[in-house]
Enzyme design. Structure first.
Site, PDB file in Angstrom:
ATOM      1  N   ALA A  97      12.480  -2.361  10.777  1.00 19.15           N
ATOM      2  CA  ALA A  97      11.284  -2.291   9.926  1.00 19.15           C
ATOM      3  C   ALA A  97      11.663  -2.036   8.465  1.00 19.15           C
ATOM      4  CB  ALA A  97      10.320  -1.227  10.445  1.00 19.15           C
ATOM      5  N   SER A 121      14.096  19.490  15.640  1.00 22.61           N
ATOM      6  CA  SER A 121      15.378  18.881  16.005  1.00 22.61           C
ATOM      7  C   SER A 121      16.446  19.945  16.217  1.00 22.61           C
ATOM      8  CB  SER A 121      15.832  17.910  14.925  1.00 22.61           C
ATOM      9  OG  SER A 121      16.317  18.604  13.814  1.00 22.61           O
ATOM     10  N   CYS A 156       0.823  -1.209   0.000  1.00 23.31           N
ATOM     11  CA  CYS A 156       0.000   0.000   0.000  1.00 23.31           C
ATOM     12  C   CYS A 156       0.858   1.259   0.000  1.00 23.31           C
ATOM     13  CB  CYS A 156      -0.888  -0.011   1.237  1.00 23.31           C
ATOM     14  SG  CYS A 156       0.088   0.039   2.742  1.00 23.31           S
ATOM     15  N   CYS A 165      -1.870   1.931   4.738  1.00 22.14           N
ATOM     16  CA  CYS A 165      -2.767   1.191   5.639  1.00 22.14           C
ATOM     17  C   CYS A 165      -2.604   1.621   7.093  1.00 22.14           C
ATOM     18  CB  CYS A 165      -2.567  -0.317   5.486  1.00 22.14           C
ATOM     19  SG  CYS A 165      -0.980  -0.896   6.094  1.00 22.14           S
ATOM     20  N   GLU A 180       6.609 -24.977 -11.017  1.00 25.07           N
ATOM     21  CA  GLU A 180       6.840 -25.445  -9.644  1.00 25.07           C
ATOM     22  C   GLU A 180       8.270 -25.869  -9.329  1.00 25.07           C
ATOM     23  OE1 GLU A 180       3.190 -28.094  -8.421  1.00 25.07           O
ATOM     24  OE2 GLU A 180       3.711 -28.391 -10.521  1.00 25.07           O
ATOM     25  N   ALA A 237      -0.049 -27.665 -11.286  1.00 31.38           N
ATOM     26  CA  ALA A 237       0.787 -28.819 -11.662  1.00 31.38           C
ATOM     27  C   ALA A 237       1.725 -28.509 -12.830  1.00 31.38           C
ATOM     28  CB  ALA A 237      -0.088 -30.034 -11.981  1.00 31.38           C
ATOM     29  N   HIS A 296       8.429   5.780  19.370  1.00 33.28           N
ATOM     30  CA  HIS A 296       9.250   4.581  19.554  1.00 33.28           C
ATOM     31  C   HIS A 296       9.685   4.462  21.022  1.00 33.28           C
ATOM     32  CE1 HIS A 296      12.101   1.492  18.061  1.00 33.28           C
ATOM     33  NE2 HIS A 296      12.721   1.831  19.183  1.00 33.28           N
ATOM     34  N   LEU A 305      -0.809  10.457  21.626  1.00 36.25           N
ATOM     35  CA  LEU A 305      -0.295  11.572  20.845  1.00 36.25           C
ATOM     36  C   LEU A 305       0.185  11.024  19.522  1.00 36.25           C
ATOM     37  CD1 LEU A 305       0.506  14.517  21.557  1.00 36.25           C
ATOM     38  CD2 LEU A 305       2.765  13.633  21.984  1.00 36.25           C
ATOM     39  N   CYS A 357       2.163  -6.697  -5.970  1.00 31.28           N
ATOM     40  CA  CYS A 357       3.096  -5.914  -5.150  1.00 31.28           C
ATOM     41  C   CYS A 357       3.636  -4.722  -5.925  1.00 31.28           C
ATOM     42  CB  CYS A 357       4.279  -6.789  -4.726  1.00 31.28           C
ATOM     43  SG  CYS A 357       5.374  -7.186  -6.122  1.00 31.28           S
TER      44      CYS A 357
END
Ligand code: FAD
Ligand code: FES
Ligand code: FES
Length: 1314
Positions: free
Chosen positions: A317, A273, A55, A77, A1245, A1063, A330, A267, A120
């Protein structure tokens, strides 16, 4: 919150268009909004938890302070729409389309054959696009990081990486291992056969065709959003939802006021920074950038904590999550698996808090991590920033982590460690050790650290440190997550790594400053230093070789050429429509399943009253609503009196929306009465005589006599774990009842539309001719969409029948994994008799598979497993027995390879065990026992091994096996903690179904009056490129270019009575049917062509129409006769074989169990490939899926039969970093297969099994470690060879020192079911 209050307007842009949402619901995420509200369905749902990247979209925001626009790939998502105010969203539709112009990213992924099912692909495209927006010429490492959070189950990633790499700055040469040479020029690649023949081609696409990256094509950041961001009069926004209110304050003061008013509210964002006090609102990616910058500016000694953080920020991640997750979120979450908190705590970080009362600081220490009230935030406080001090000269900080795979996986155990020495000594002045993955939060070894203060950093402290730490960081035997002994071993192994790293650091300082007593720092021998090297993150590359088409072949004839997947470009632009992308139908309802929470229980009652009262709920469907057959007696669609497994479908809720349906599911009350026995494992089933079918047996020669004459006999057991299909598109179906004659239109993601049609017919008790199943394309199947879609389709049809309204059922990932089953786990007992020279005289093997609670395909799977078990070997005396066990687990089903990947692994493990006993290399035992001449298989079908032998020899040659094996041995003699392993395995894989009726197919080909051709056949497009191949065939047969051809959809009304696309024979049988239809048409056109040989195709078609010649034909293929007489143990079950061989090399870390896939060479016989790009894609994709089966993927069940691994967080499939660093595939040239169309072969396969070359390479490396440690060589490695198994098999002082619990004294978190 009261819902009558008026929400503020939420304003954001999507693909350059302004969106003003007046009723923004805080519970709605961006994915749902894009798909449902804006009808932008290019962005896909595949997991809903941020773990797969399907997504991915780009969110751009303007920062009025830095005056910069930040572009971030995020997972839609997890992205609440309310956080989008002022943001610009770009989806796959926004960067290019076939209607306008496709973007270079879309073009390269598609033309580089980086799409198969294409589900994907939009996510991949967007991750890459966002990377290029920030770094137009990225480094290969940035590329891997950017794609690390995107899963693909089809391609094996190599093609995606290679086409993406064309954007990188570095030359396309791999510069392998810094040698400056290309991998292709390496001495070891100078094989006798390669690169010399001019009938070999290595170009699957032409890079020169690619459009350059053109930033002017990108959408500009909307000026209105710039103005909004700069507006000094911004106001707090409030969005009221049904259950939740979202408030976006503008200033910190407003936020703090809100915190006083609503102290318990979570929150969601900040953003500042300053120096190395990093703003809590910074994303983890920003933290990474800040730290990288700092590390480049400051002296090394000051940045040791930052370097440790950076190490983990690369693998934590996926990139999308690193872009979204904030440092504050985090830290405050204090997850037990947190990768950063252990380092921050070890590095003495402090937390800067702010509230209406003012500011204060608290240390990020063990008390904060434990959540002690006096060390925590007050309800009205927020975390403003995190201060991370510089390290000092005599201070060392390190971090380690071990996860199931290198990228995008939560750590099993991680740690942050810091030691401070008294200046110019090795005396410990401060020590901090923090571990993650052990409990519900990060834990500290505080007491151990205290006791080690004042001690010198030398080997003398090690044993004491290990003992202290193991005592303090105790892990109960039944700890959640399991792997208790492995984790305990990691706890001490990590400390040992830390010890060595610090020792090295100390030695470096001594070199720089002269210290009088420097003799105190003991030397670490070179051999042990390998413990410190981390496996690098690399971008895979390799060579793909295939036969060039005959130069005399007409240019318009596409057969044998690497033609682009028919839907490739549409996959990449998001225009390819999957089942759930179909627009909402008038009056459509949503279905959600209610499943059993018990493994074996009587269903006493189902009370849906509370669910029915909820808003939006329309009905609850139970077995009583089924007008026809409720499945079969042993396999019911909806459970009636008894639940046979956790996940057994009991009933289903029908509601106006997915959200309402899912909420109501929770309110259906089912009363159970638990039943005995609860059988979960194969051994339990054997004990209870619980089987799904009778025993299957094949025998040849005189097994008992041969054992008597053998020099040696080995006996043992082996376990092979199951596997989840993890196709990216979960099961989904849309059933639309028609107004007349009980007709139903069914749009379904299936490999077998006729089976869905038949099942719905019997369930509703209406004739098959009223039901039409449509399959446009399937987002991956791998066997999981052969039998199961019929179950979901039939339940949805019952709901449609009862309510008279269209029903949509889209399983979420959890439901999919819980209800569907997967590959059968295997347990086997083997006995092998052999001569000292390695010749195997006899084998007696008993195989049991865990079939789950109903039959499904289990009997067939065990039959195929037994039939294929001998693999490439001619052993005169064999006895194979097989049985499918009945257990209280979800019913297992078809899966790529259908039993062979499990059985083949077992056979190769026996061979490896014989080699170890004989003291001979495994490849010698393989060669000695391999088929050498035309002979009979165990089921007495004739087999010619010529191609097997060719594949084997070419693989040995192309991989430079013997030279590299010597190098591996040399490496191993010089390294104690890292070992390399290399293995080569042969393969004989039989394709096809063992039943004649399955070898048939039909096609329908229409020529329209403008000359365009519509081809239809009975196969489903699963990503394997079947439609592309069919159009290639039609093009050759009709002698016109492919541009005339079109394929619309698979549809049971146009081609009826289809067989499952499975198959490996989908293209074989349907191809022959298409060929037949085209030949019929051409024959009809022949007189017209003869009359006007200079005419064009269009002329002939027009003339044929004038002459009333039918321009439509049905083609039919009446295929091979396949038979197997199980009474006699003989038959001709398979039309032909696919042969291949693979050689893999790996390196393992004996201290952690991690491994790196270094190189794989595959040689496969595709005979005359119809489309080498597709066939190589199938080989690579199935190989990586096999690599997943044998080394990564692990389903975990509780002792009560609950599947713990219900999504990508817990169930890991291979990611980009698991692809071998060098990955070469070559197709055998000058090979023919008279059994299939144009002498081709079905390759869907077989490659799966070749993944086991990695498993055996790991086994080889582990053997080297064990040999060096004086342990027995002939150990049996069970599958998958996970880090846990590798680490525990490399037994050493650390595995010996950990406490082992008495199995009788605790209930484990999970149990092995194989
Ligand atoms: C798919 C996936 C994979 C992951 N993999 C890993 C991994 O491998 N390793 C790892 O370490 N982590 C991993 N994580 C966790 C990730 O690193 C984040 O820690 C996590 O997502 C929370 O971050 P957030 O900013 O989204 O927090 P949120 O969910 O927004 O907030 C979490 C909590 O913190 C509070 N909070 C947030 N900011 C503040 C503040 N400034 N002051 C006070 N309270 C605050 C919130 O109120 C909330 O209670 C993963 C997460 C996902 C979704
Ligand atoms: S990451 Fe969003 S669907 Fe998987
Ligand atoms: S192409 Fe990647 S999941 Fe199918």
């Amino acid at each position: 919150m009261p819902s009558h209050l008026q929400s503020d307007e939420l304003v954001f842009f999507v693909n350059g268009k302004k969106v003003t949402e007046k009723n923004a619901d805080p519970e709605v995420n961006l994915l749902s909004y894009l798909r449902k509200n804006l009808r932008l369905t290019g962005t896909k749902y595949a997991c809903g938890g941020g773990g797969c990247g399907a997504c991915t979209v780009m969110v751009s925001k303007y920062d009025p302070i830095s005056k910069k626009i930040r572009h971030n790939a995020v997972t839609a998502c997890l992205f609440p729409i309310c956080s989008l105010h002022g943001a610009a969203v770009t989806t796959v539709e926004g960067i290019g389309s076939t209607r306008t112009r496709i973007h270079p990213v879309q073009e390269r992924i598609a033309k580089g054959h980086g799409t198969q099912c294409g589900f994907c692909t939009p996510g991949m495209v967007m991750s890459l696009y966002a990377l290029l927006r920030n770094h137009p010429e990225p480094s290969p490492e940035q590329l891997t990081e950017a794609l690390g959070g995107n899963l693909c189950r089809c391609t094996g990633y190599r093609s995606i990486l290679e086409s993406s790499r064309t954007f990188c700055t570095e030359s396309n040469c791999c510069q392998m291992k810094g040698t400056g040479k290309c991998c292709l020029d390496q001495e070891e690649n100078q094989t006798s056969s390669s690169h010399q023949k001019n009938d070999i081609c290595t170009q699957l696409y032409t890079k020169e065709e690619f459009q350059p990256l053109d930033p002017t094509q990108d959408l500009i950041f909307p000026p209105e959003l710039l103005r909004m961001a700069e507006d000094p009069n911004k106001e707090t926004l409030t969005f009221y939802g049904e259950r939740i209110t979202w408030i976006s304050p503008v200033t910190l003061n407003e936020l703090l006021e809100l915190k006083v008013k609503y102290p318990k509210c979570p929150l969601v964002m900040g953003n500042t920074s300053v120096g190395l006090t990093i703003g809590a609102g910074c994303s983890l990616d920003q933290v990474k950038q800040i730290l990288t910058d700092e590390v480049s500016k400051l002296p090394e000694e000051k940045t040791r904590t930052y370097q440790a953080l950076l190490k983990h920020l690369k693998s934590l991640a996926g990139q999308q999550i690193r872009n979204m997750a904030s440092l504050g979120g985090h830290v405050i979450s204090r997850h037990g698996y947190s990768d950063l908190n252990p380092i921050l705590a070890a590095g003495n970080a402090t937390l800067n808090l702010v509230s209406k009362e003012g500011r204060r600081q608290i240390p990020l220490n063990e008390h904060f991590l434990a959540g002690l009230a006096n060390a925590d935030l007050k309800p009205e406080e927020i975390l403003e920033s995190v201060h991370i001090p510089h390290s000092e000269k005599w201070e060392f900080v390190a971090a380690f982590r071990q996860a199931q795979c290198q990228q995008n996986a939560l750590a099993d155990v991680n740690c942050g460690m810091r030691v401070l020495f008294k200046e110019c000594t090795d005396t410990i002045a401060g020590l901090r050790l923090f571990y993650g993955g052990i409990g519900s939060t990060t834990v500290s070894a505080h007491k151990s650290c205290q006791q080690l203060l004042g001690r010198d950093w030398n080997t003398l402290i090690l044993d004491e440190a290990f003992r202290l730490i193991l005592d303090e960081i105790s892990l109960p035997a039944s700890a959640p997550g399991g792997m208790v002994e492995f984790k305990r071993t990691l706890i001490v192994s990590f400390f040992f790594k830390f010890y060595l790293e610090v020792l090295q650091g100390l030695k470096k300082i001594i070199k720089m400053v002269s210290i009088p007593n420097s003799h105190r720092y003991p030397d670490v021998s070179e051999k042990f230093l390998s413990a410190l090297e981390e496996f690098p993150v690399t971008v895979s590359r390799g060579v793909q070789e295939f036969q060039r088409v005959d130069p005399n072949q007409p240019p318009h004839d596409p057969v044998g050429r690497p033609i682009l997947h028919q839907s490739g470009i549409k996959h990449a632009t998001g225009e390819a429509i999957f089942c759930d992308d179909l627009p909402v139908v008038d009056k459509e309802l949503f279905l959600a399943l209610v499943t059993s929470t018990r493994a074996h229980a009587k269903i006493i009652s189902i009370d849906a009253s509370e669910a029915l009262e909820l808003p939006g709920v329309v009905d609850v469907i139970t077995a009583e609503d089924i007008p026809g057959a409720n499945g079969t007696e042993d396999d019911k669609l909806l459970a009636v009196d008894e639940a046979l497994c956790v996940g057994h479908i009991i009933c289903a809720v029908v509601a106006e929306s997915e959200v309402y349906a899912k909420r109501a599911v929770e309110k259906v009350k089912i009363i159970y009465q638990d039943q005995e026995p609860v059988i979960l494992t194969i051994e339990d089933a054997i004990r209870h005589n619980s089987y799904l079918s009778s025993e299957k047996k094949l025998e040849q020669g005189n097994v008992e006599e041969a054992f008597e004459n053998a020099d040696q006999i080995i006996q043992g057991e082996m376990h092979v774990g199951g596997q989840e299909h993890f196709y990216m598109e979960t099961q989904r179906v849309l059933v639309i009842p028609k107004a007349e004659d009980k007709e139903l239109e069914i749009y379904v993601s299936t490999q077998d539309p006729s089976h869905v049609q038949k099942t719905v017919s019997s369930t509703l008790n209406i004739p098959i001719n009223r039901i039409t199943c449509h399959v446009k394309r399937v987002g991956g199947g791998f066997g999981g969409k052969v039998s199961k879609p019929a179950v979901y389709g039939a339940i949805a049809a019952v709901a449609a029948n009862k309510t008279g309204r269209p029903i949509r059922l889209v399983l979420d990932r959890r439901e999919d994994m819980l209800t569907k089953g997967g590959r059968h786990p295997l347990f086997a007992k083997y006995k092998v008799g052999f001569m000292n020279n390695g010749r195997i005289k006899a084998m007696d093997i008993k195989c049991y598979i865990n079939g789950g609670c109903t039959l499904d395909d289990s009997e067939l799977v065990i039959e195929y497993l037994i039939l294929k078990l001998e693999n490439a070997y001619k052993i005169n005396n064999l006895r194979f027995l097989g049985r499918a066990c009945k257990t209280n687990l979800a019913s297992n089903t078809a899966f790529r390879g259908f039993g062979f990947p499990q059985g083949g692994l077992l056979m190769e493990s026996c061979i490896t065990a014989v080699a170890a006993k004989c003291g001979l290399p495994p490849e010698k035992i393989r060669e000695k026992n391999m088929y050498k001449r035309v002979d009979k298989t165990i089921y007495k079908q004739a087999y010619n091994p010529d191609k097997l032998i060719r594949c084997w020899n070419e693989c040995l040659d192309k991989s430079s096996y013997h030279t590299r094996k010597a190098k591996v041995e040399n490496f191993n003699s010089k390294n104690y903690w890292k070992k390399k392993g290399i293995a080569i395995v042969p393969m004989k894989f039989s394709v096809g179904f063992g039943a004649t009726s399955y070898h048939q197919a039909a096609a329908l080909v229409h020529i329209y009056t403008d000359g365009s051709v519509l081809v239809t056949h009975g196969g489903s497009e699963l990503g394997q490129g079947i439609h592309t191949k069919m159009l290639q065939i039609a093009s050759r047969e009709l002698k016109i270019p492919m541009s005339y051809m079109h394929f619309c959809e698979t549809n049971t009304a146009t081609v009826p009575n289809t067989i499952a696309t499975a198959a490996s024979i989908g293209a074989d049988v349907n191809g022959k049917a298409v060929q037949n239809a085209c030949q019929i048409l051409l024959k009809r056109l022949e007189p017209i062509i003869k009359k006007n040989p200079e005419g064009t195709w269009e002329d002939w078609v027009e003339a044929a129409f004038e002459k009333r010649i039918s321009l439509s034909a049905t083609g039919y293929f009446r295929g091979y006769k396949a038979n197997m007489d199980w009474e006699k143990g003989e038959g001709d079950p398979f039309p032909y074989y696919v042969e291949g061989a693979a050689c893999s090399e790996v390196e393992i870390d004996c201290l952690t169990g991690a491994h790196k896939n270094i190189r794989t060479d595959i040689v496969m016989d595709a005979s005359c490939s119809i489309n080498p790009a597709i066939d190589i894609g199938q080989i690579e994709g199935s190989f990586i899926q096999g690599l997943g089966l044998y080394t990564i993927e692990e389903l975990k069940y509780s002792p009560e039969g609950v599947l713990h691994s219900q999504g990508p967080d817990e169930y890991k499939i291979p990611t980009v970093t698991d692809v071998p660093e060098e990955f070469n595939v070559s197709l055998l040239t000058s090979s023919e297969n008279p059994m299939a169309i144009y002498s081709s072969k079905g390759l869907g396969e077989s490659g799966m099994f070749l993944g086991c070359s990695v498993f055996f390479a790991i086994g080889d490396a582990v053997t080297a470690a064990r040999k060096e440690r004086g342990l027995m060589e002939d150990f049996m490695l069970n599958s998958p060879a996970t880090p846990e198994r590798i680490r525990m098999a490399c037994a050493d002082r650390f595995t010996e020192m950990i406490p082992i619990d008495d199995a009788k004294t605790f209930k484990p978190w999970c149990i092995p079911i194989a």
